[in-house]
Design a protein around this motif. Structure first.
Motif, short mmCIF file in Angstrom:
data_model
loop_
_atom_site.label_atom_id
_atom_site.label_comp_id
_atom_site.label_asym_id
_atom_site.label_seq_id
_atom_site.Cartn_x
_atom_site.Cartn_y
_atom_site.Cartn_z
N LEU A 1 0.84 -1.20 0.00
CA LEU A 1 0.00 0.00 0.00
C LEU A 1 0.87 1.25 0.00
O LEU A 1 0.56 2.22 -0.70
CB LEU A 1 -0.93 0.00 1.22
N TRP A 2 1.96 1.21 0.75
CA TRP A 2 2.87 2.37 0.77
C TRP A 2 3.41 2.65 -0.64
O TRP A 2 3.40 3.79 -1.10
CB TRP A 2 4.03 2.12 1.73
N ASP A 3 3.86 1.62 -1.30
CA ASP A 3 4.40 1.81 -2.66
C ASP A 3 3.32 2.38 -3.59
O ASP A 3 3.60 3.26 -4.42
CB ASP A 3 4.91 0.48 -3.22
N ALA A 4 2.10 1.88 -3.45
CA ALA A 4 1.03 2.33 -4.34
C ALA A 4 0.65 3.79 -4.08
O ALA A 4 0.51 4.57 -5.03
CB ALA A 4 -0.20 1.43 -4.16
N VAL A 5 0.50 4.18 -2.81
CA VAL A 5 0.11 5.56 -2.54
C VAL A 5 1.23 6.52 -2.90
O VAL A 5 0.99 7.65 -3.34
CB VAL A 5 -0.34 5.77 -1.07
N LEU A 6 2.48 6.07 -2.73
CA LEU A 6 3.61 6.93 -3.08
C LEU A 6 3.66 7.19 -4.58
O LEU A 6 4.05 8.27 -5.03
CB LEU A 6 4.91 6.29 -2.60
N GLU A 7 3.23 6.21 -5.35
CA GLU A 7 3.20 6.35 -6.80
C GLU A 7 1.91 7.00 -7.29
O GLU A 7 1.74 7.24 -8.48
CB GLU A 7 3.35 4.97 -7.46
N GLY A 8 0.99 7.26 -6.38
CA GLY A 8 -0.29 7.85 -6.78
C GLY A 8 -1.17 6.86 -7.52
O GLY A 8 -2.02 7.26 -8.32
N ASP A 9 -1.00 5.57 -7.23
CA ASP A 9 -1.71 4.51 -7.97
C ASP A 9 -2.90 4.03 -7.16
O ASP A 9 -2.83 3.06 -6.39
CB ASP A 9 -0.73 3.37 -8.24
N GLU A 10 -4.03 4.70 -7.33
CA GLU A 10 -5.23 4.34 -6.58
C GLU A 10 -5.74 2.95 -6.94
O GLU A 10 -6.20 2.20 -6.07
CB GLU A 10 -6.33 5.38 -6.84
N HIS A 11 -5.66 2.58 -8.22
CA HIS A 11 -6.16 1.28 -8.66
C HIS A 11 -5.44 0.15 -7.94
O HIS A 11 -6.07 -0.78 -7.42
CB HIS A 11 -5.99 1.15 -10.17
N THR A 12 -4.11 0.22 -7.89
CA THR A 12 -3.34 -0.82 -7.21
C THR A 12 -3.62 -0.81 -5.72
O THR A 12 -3.76 -1.87 -5.09
CB THR A 12 -1.84 -0.63 -7.47
N ALA A 13 -3.70 0.39 -5.12
CA ALA A 13 -3.94 0.49 -3.68
C ALA A 13 -5.25 -0.18 -3.29
O ALA A 13 -5.29 -0.99 -2.35
CB ALA A 13 -3.94 1.96 -3.26
N THR A 14 -6.33 0.14 -3.98
CA THR A 14 -7.62 -0.46 -3.63
C THR A 14 -7.64 -1.94 -3.96
O THR A 14 -8.23 -2.74 -3.23
CB THR A 14 -8.77 0.26 -4.36
N GLY A 15 -6.98 -2.32 -5.04
CA GLY A 15 -6.93 -3.73 -5.40
C GLY A 15 -6.23 -4.57 -4.33
O GLY A 15 -6.68 -5.68 -4.01
N LEU A 16 -5.15 -4.03 -3.76
CA LEU A 16 -4.42 -4.76 -2.73
C LEU A 16 -5.30 -5.03 -1.51
O LEU A 16 -5.33 -6.16 -0.99
CB LEU A 16 -3.20 -3.94 -2.30
N VAL A 17 -6.01 -4.02 -1.05
CA VAL A 17 -6.80 -4.21 0.17
C VAL A 17 -8.03 -5.08 -0.11
O VAL A 17 -8.43 -5.89 0.75
CB VAL A 17 -7.20 -2.87 0.82
N LEU A 18 -8.62 -4.96 -1.27
CA LEU A 18 -9.77 -5.81 -1.59
C LEU A 18 -9.36 -7.26 -1.72
O LEU A 18 -10.08 -8.18 -1.29
CB LEU A 18 -10.45 -5.32 -2.86
N ASP A 19 -8.19 -7.50 -2.30
CA ASP A 19 -7.67 -8.87 -2.38
C ASP A 19 -7.42 -9.42 -0.97
O ASP A 19 -7.71 -10.60 -0.69
CB ASP A 19 -6.37 -8.91 -3.18
N ALA A 20 -6.88 -8.58 -0.09
CA ALA A 20 -6.62 -9.02 1.28
C ALA A 20 -7.92 -9.38 1.99
O ALA A 20 -7.99 -10.39 2.70
CB ALA A 20 -5.87 -7.93 2.04
N LEU A 21 -8.95 -8.57 1.80
CA LEU A 21 -10.24 -8.89 2.40
C LEU A 21 -10.79 -10.20 1.85
O LEU A 21 -11.32 -11.03 2.60
CB LEU A 21 -11.23 -7.75 2.13
N HIS A 22 -10.63 -10.40 0.56
CA HIS A 22 -11.10 -11.65 -0.07
C HIS A 22 -10.36 -12.85 0.48
O HIS A 22 -10.93 -13.95 0.63
CB HIS A 22 -10.90 -11.55 -1.59
N ASP A 23 -9.08 -12.63 0.86
CA ASP A 23 -8.28 -13.74 1.39
C ASP A 23 -8.51 -13.96 2.88
O ASP A 23 -7.86 -14.81 3.49
CB ASP A 23 -6.79 -13.46 1.15
N GLY A 24 -9.40 -13.18 3.49
CA GLY A 24 -9.77 -13.42 4.87
C GLY A 24 -9.20 -12.47 5.90
O GLY A 24 -9.43 -12.65 7.11
#
Length: 367
Positions: free
Chosen positions: A20-43
């Motif tokens: 998430l740090w790498d994504a927000v630092l790059e201004g990459d909202e798509h990757t940032a939200t994708g990471l957390v949604l995948d984490a939620l999906h994984d439990g």
């Protein structure tokens, strides 16, 4: 209902924070939200994503800005992405699935008037919702009159007030007093209230929490439900009777102007500042006056000293000597020489900097 706890280093949450740090630092909202949604999906628990991932990443953003390793634009963009990440977590099916149904009560979450750092309050509101409470999240900069009207309309069982900047403490005091006058207890939280909650206690809050997890536990358990005490600001802070706080606030524009004029005499390099540099200097001086005023409000010189030490660190990270603050303190000391408490706060701050205030002669030389 059991709640998630902080995870030890090496847990997948560490990798999620790094991603998430790498994504927000790059201004990459798509990757940032994708990471957390995948984490939620994984439990991964939605509360853990908010409190063990988003919160520390947001804290790192502030530290990196203070160290001059990221720009203001990067800091703003990263914060905006984290805000949208919180929204994505809230809307996710995983979050809806873990929302409890046993807790009772209706809590209003709001930032005090003038406080625009809304992300901590929003995260608390989401965590409370996950724990089954009915939450009214009012957002940033909520005027006290509108907050009180909301309480009368909804009958909230508690208010969670958030403030990140110490200069918002007078507004927080007004809000605390007004909420309690309606019979609604107040839990205070945020950096403005001190790392140990000293200013929450000083201003009469019913409870204080150092972080969102602790605040959620208190509110979900109904630990703030005692009858609030009736009081007035002057009852809490009798030192306000000397009017120093009020007079400094009213004379802020004149004080800033006097400091800028005095800097030209004491610090010759200031005469060559560009218009942009002078504007930035004026903003810095205005912040100094604001923090001096709130130190007078709380009667705590450490509040002012702590701000100057933080400012000195910011200046040093940007290649500006921290001792450049001393001439501003000297001018303020001369302008406020008839204000005993203000003079004391200024002397304490200057002594802490290693450059005690010295009298200044009209010729421009120190006596």
């Amino acid at each position: 209902m059991s709640t998630p706890t902080r995870r030890a280093p090496g847990h997948p949450l560490t990798r999620l924070r790094d991603g998430l740090w790498d994504a927000v630092l790059e201004g990459d909202e798509h990757t940032a939200t994708g990471l957390v949604l995948d984490a939620l999906h994984d439990g991964v628990h939605a509360e853990s994503v908010l409190l063990d991932v988003v919160v520390p990443v947001q804290g790192r953003i502030g530290m990196e800005w203070a160290a001059n390793r990221i720009t203001v634009a990067q800091e703003h963009a990263a914060t905006a992405i984290n805000d949208r990440v919180v929204g994505a977590v809230s809307r996710s099916g995983a979050a809806r699935a873990v929302r409890a149904s046993g807790a009772s009560g209706r809590v209003t979450v709001a930032c005090v008037d003038g406080e625009w750092h809304a992300l901590p309050a929003r995260i608390l509101a989401e965590v409370l919702t996950l724990r089954g409470l009915r939450v009214d999240y009012l957002g940033a900069q909520v005027p006290t009159a509108h907050l009180i009207a909301h309480l009368h309309r909804t009958g909230a069982t508690a208010v969670a007030l958030s403030a990140s900047l110490a200069t918002r403490l007078p507004a927080a005091h007004t809000a605390i007093t007004a909420c309690q006058a309606t019979g609604t207890p107040v839990l205070a939280g945020g950096a403005a209230f001190g790392a140990d909650g000293r200013y929450a206690r000083l201003l009469g809050a019913d409870a204080w929490a150092p972080d969102a997890r602790s605040a959620a536990a208190l509110l979900a358990a109904g630990s703030t439900s005692r009858t609030p005490r009736a009081h007035q600001p002057i009852d809490d802070l009798p030192h306000l009777g000397d009017q120093e706080y009020t007079l400094v606030v009213r004379s802020k524009a004149q004080l800033v102007k006097a400091v800028l004029v005095g800097l030209d005499e004491r610090f010759p390099g200031a005469r060559d500042y560009t218009e942009s540099q002078r504007d930035r200097t004026a903003e810095d001086v205005a912040h100094i006056v604001d923090f001096l005023a709130v130190a007078l409000y709380t009667d705590d010189p450490e509040l002012f000293t702590g701000f100057l030490e933080w400012t000195g660190g910011i200046l040093s990270a940007r290649g500006v000597p921290a001792l450049s603050l001393v001439p501003a303190l000297e001018v303020l000391g001369e302008e406020l020489r008839d204000f005993p408490r203000a003079t004391h706060h200024l002397r304490v701050a200057a002594a802490r900097s290693g450059a005690p205030l010295r009298p200044h002669t009209p010729s421009g030389k120190h006596a």
